[in-house]
Every structure is written in C-alpha cells, then in structure tokens.
Design an enzyme around this catalytic site. Structure first.
Site, PDB file in Angstrom:
ATOM      1  N   ASP A  54       0.847  -1.195   0.000  1.00 45.92           N
ATOM      2  CA  ASP A  54       0.000   0.000   0.000  1.00 45.92           C
ATOM      3  C   ASP A  54       0.882   1.244   0.000  1.00 45.92           C
ATOM      4  OD1 ASP A  54      -2.573   1.554   0.523  1.00 45.92           O
ATOM      5  OD2 ASP A  54      -1.308   2.168   2.206  1.00 45.92           O
ATOM      6  N   TYR A  59       2.658  10.214   0.905  1.00 43.65           N
ATOM      7  CA  TYR A  59       3.822   9.692   1.609  1.00 43.65           C
ATOM      8  C   TYR A  59       5.107  10.201   0.942  1.00 43.65           C
ATOM      9  CZ  TYR A  59       0.275   6.413   3.341  1.00 43.65           C
ATOM     10  OH  TYR A  59      -0.856   5.846   3.880  1.00 43.65           O
ATOM     11  N   LYS A  85      -3.759   5.935  -3.351  1.00 39.92           N
ATOM     12  CA  LYS A  85      -4.851   6.748  -2.820  1.00 39.92           C
ATOM     13  C   LYS A  85      -5.094   8.001  -3.654  1.00 39.92           C
ATOM     14  CE  LYS A  85      -3.736   4.942   1.744  1.00 39.92           C
ATOM     15  NZ  LYS A  85      -2.396   4.394   1.463  1.00 39.92           N
ATOM     16  N   GLY A 235      -1.423   0.625  10.652  1.00 40.57           N
ATOM     17  CA  GLY A 235      -0.962   1.006  11.987  1.00 40.57           C
ATOM     18  C   GLY A 235      -1.307   0.017  13.064  1.00 40.57           C
ATOM     19  N   ASN A 238      -0.214   0.922  16.466  1.00 39.84           N
ATOM     20  CA  ASN A 238      -0.688   2.216  16.973  1.00 39.84           C
ATOM     21  C   ASN A 238       0.422   3.265  17.026  1.00 39.84           C
ATOM     22  OD1 ASN A 238      -3.058   0.459  18.580  1.00 39.84           O
ATOM     23  ND2 ASN A 238      -3.683   2.512  17.936  1.00 39.84           N
ATOM     24  N   SER A 239       1.044   3.482  15.882  1.00 40.13           N
ATOM     25  CA  SER A 239       2.109   4.492  15.735  1.00 40.13           C
ATOM     26  C   SER A 239       3.345   4.198  16.577  1.00 40.13           C
ATOM     27  CB  SER A 239       1.604   5.901  16.070  1.00 40.13           C
ATOM     28  OG  SER A 239       0.572   6.292  15.208  1.00 40.13           O
ATOM     29  N   GLY A 240       3.465   2.956  17.046  1.00 44.15           N
ATOM     30  CA  GLY A 240       4.685   2.564  17.737  1.00 44.15           C
ATOM     31  C   GLY A 240       4.521   2.236  19.201  1.00 44.15           C
ATOM     32  N   ILE A 241       3.422   2.656  19.827  1.00 42.73           N
ATOM     33  CA  ILE A 241       3.305   2.431  21.269  1.00 42.73           C
ATOM     34  C   ILE A 241       3.166   0.946  21.609  1.00 42.73           C
ATOM     35  CG2 ILE A 241       0.792   2.672  21.468  1.00 42.73           C
ATOM     36  CD1 ILE A 241       1.469   4.341  24.085  1.00 42.73           C
ATOM     37  N   LEU A 242       2.670   0.137  20.652  1.00 48.07           N
ATOM     38  CA  LEU A 242       2.588  -1.300  20.884  1.00 48.07           C
ATOM     39  C   LEU A 242       3.881  -2.012  20.488  1.00 48.07           C
ATOM     40  CD1 LEU A 242      -1.082  -2.079  19.772  1.00 48.07           C
ATOM     41  CD2 LEU A 242      -0.183  -1.826  22.088  1.00 48.07           C
ATOM     42  N   ALA A 243       4.885  -1.223  20.148  1.00 46.62           N
ATOM     43  CA  ALA A 243       6.201  -1.785  19.826  1.00 46.62           C
ATOM     44  C   ALA A 243       7.278  -1.228  20.746  1.00 46.62           C
ATOM     45  CB  ALA A 243       6.565  -1.495  18.369  1.00 46.62           C
TER      46      ALA A 243
END
Length: 336
Positions: A54, A59, A85, A235, A238-243
């Site tokens: 995608d 971007y 898109k 995502g 979630n933009s990195g918070i779950l990593a």
C-alpha cells in the site's frame, strides 16, 4: 520463503497476503530514508512472501510511489496487489517554508486537497506516472473526515465526494481501471457515513482496530460484514506504542493510553509473548480483516519483526486480557 495466507478483498477477485507492507514511513516524511533504503524495505517484504503493498501520493509527497514502483517494476505483475490513494494532488513547491506539521519533503511538492471527479481522475493519472506501473488494483480515498479536516471543512469535502468524486471511483472500477475502491482513514465515523452513499470494497482503517483499540466492533465491523466490505488494518502497532515506543496517533501518547498499554504489556510478559507479536496477530482474527500492513522504518526492522507474525500465542493470553477488561467482550481472537 514463508507462505502467507491470502484473503479475498470484499466481493472482488483480488486476494491479498494477510501481511502487507505499509509505505508511509519509507516516504521519509517523518524520518530521513534514502531511495535505496526505501526500495530495500519493499525487497525485504517481497523476499519474505509479502504480496500486498500500500502506498499514497502523500507519503513523502510523491517519494513513496516512486520507490514502490521502482522496487516492483521488474517483478511478476500477476504476483502482487498494489493500492494507492486519491484526495490529494501534488503541486510544485516553489518556496522553502517548512511544513507546519514538521513533515519532511523529500520531493519539491505541496498538497492540495481535491475529492472531486476531476481531481480523482487527475490523481490516478499522476500516480501512474510516479509509479511507472500500468495498473493499480485498489484505490482508496485518503484522509477524508473530521479528524483530518475539522467538522465544517469536512462537510464540504464529503459533499464533493458524495456528489462528484464517488462517480469517478465507480467509473474506474466499472471500467476495470481498478479492481476495488475504498477509503483510507484514521477514524471510523467517516466510513459509517460513506456506507450510506457508496458501495465500497475495502476500507483501510489505521490505528482504530488494534490490540489497544476495538471500538469498531460496536458498529463498523458488523456493518462491513453485512455489506461484504473488507478491512485492511493500518498502523497495527498504533504508531509505535505497541512496539515499545511512546508515540500514539503520530504524537506522544497521553497518560491514559500509556497506562493501558502497560497493562497489556504485563499480560503479554506473563505469557512470554512479545507485545508486538500479539498486536500484529490480533486483528486478523476478525473475519472482515483481510490484511495488516505495518510500516517498517528499514529492511532490518522488517526482518526483525517478521518472526513475530507467526510466533505461537497461547489462548490463555487472550483470555487473561479479556478478564482484565483489556479486550472488547466481542473481540475474536486468534486460534492457539
């Protein structure tokens, strides 16, 4: 090479690998990424068996489409599925004023929103040129909604899409220029609104159906199931918070979000499961989700995260999350 399951996109004949590649990061709008490193990310995903990519004009204001096209051009065209898109046109940027949101501009363009029939047709033609490819499989309307535009301005954009732009999308699908149409956003309400006037094959929903957030189970996902509309989960971390990072929704996470993530992380740790592994696998348990598309920052990061996607996760992890109120009561979970 790993074998990834493929799932159907809506009611179309398209099938995408359950692990796809998001390219927002490799557009280098937020962190510098060279053209060679961007293409290396696509190649790493290809080597791993990923066959859905995608991208979007936004971007890197054109950079990601260039890099994706260069990386895919010599590969078997029947082997991969590509989405891009519409909704933004890129115009030459003649001044050096920095972007107000701090984004980098790898290419000298600025964004003009246009959700009209003519704007969408122009956007598709421009994407063909940037990609250097002859076919686009899925076309998403990008970043329409209150989250992006505010209530008053978005009402104008939605009117244009409903009365003008949707005709272009329907025509492109009907004539076979694209195989599927949809919307790519960070909020669910605009998707519910759009289902009132359009027949959509897939929605790319970023950050709203994840291990951290499952509100779409109350309304959007049941509607999609009824209508035969697929969900691509963007995502998933979630933009990195779950990593392990502190960012959520592209900014520093508020205290309540960080606290919830910490609780989820403790459950994962008790089961010796890395938090990102649970986060990457969770969304695919829902029958309307056809793919998750994380956006790695490098080929090395992609390869480091790849084993997480197939790591065994005990059923007790999901039940513990549910018992602690950290999972929606109706959330499907992966089979052990």
């Amino acid at each position: 090479m790993p074998h990834f399951e493929k799932r159907q996109v809506g009611r179309t004949k398209l099938q995408v690998t359950v692990l796809g590649l998001g390219t927002a990061t490799m557009g280098a709008s937020r962190i510098p990424i060279s053209r060679q490193d961007g293409e290396a990310i696509v190649q790493a995903a290809w080597d791993a068996g990923v066959r859905y990519v995608d991208t979007a004009p936004f971007y890197g204001v054109g950079a990601a489409e260039h890099r994706v096209g260069d990386a895919l051009r010599e590969k078997d065209r029947n082997a991969w599925v590509l989405s891009t898109k519409v909704g933004r046109l890129l115009k030459p940027k003649t001044d050096t004023t920095p972007s107000p949101d701090g984004r980098l501009s790898p290419m000298p363009f600025q964004v003009v929103y246009d959700y009209s029939y003519d704007g969408i047709m122009r956007s598709v033609d421009d994407s063909y040129q940037r990609l250097g490819l002859a076919r686009i499989d899925i076309l998403y309307v990008h970043d329409i909604g209150v989250y992006q535009h505010g209530e008053a301005e978005n009402a104008k954009h939605m009117k244009v899409l409903r009365e003008s732009g949707y005709k272009a999308l329907d025509e492109l699908r009907r004539t076979g220029t694209v195989s599927a149409i949809g919307i790519g956003v960070n909020e669910k309400q605009v998707l519910l609104d759009a289902m009132e006037f359009g027949d959509w094959d897939a929605f790319l929903l970023a950050g709203r159906y994840t291990l951290l957030e499952q509100a779409p189970l109350d309304d959007l996902l049941p509607r999609c199931q009824e209508r035969g509309t697929s969900i691509v989960v963007g995502g998933p971390l979630n933009s990195g918070i779950l990593a392990g990072r502190d960012t959520w929704n592209y900014a520093k996470a508020p205290a309540d979000v960080a606290a919830r993530v910490e609780k989820i992380a403790r459950v994962c740790e008790a089961h010796n499961v890395p938090l990102p592994a649970a986060a990457l696998q969770f969304p695919l348990a829902h029958p309307v989700v056809c793919s998750v598309i994380p956006g790695p920052r490098s080929a090395a990061e992609f390869n480091e995260n790849l084993p997480l996607f197939s790591m065994p996760i005990p059923a007790s992890l999901w039940s513990d999350l549910r018992n602690e109120g950290l999972l929606h009561p109706n959330a499907p979970v992966p089979a052990a």
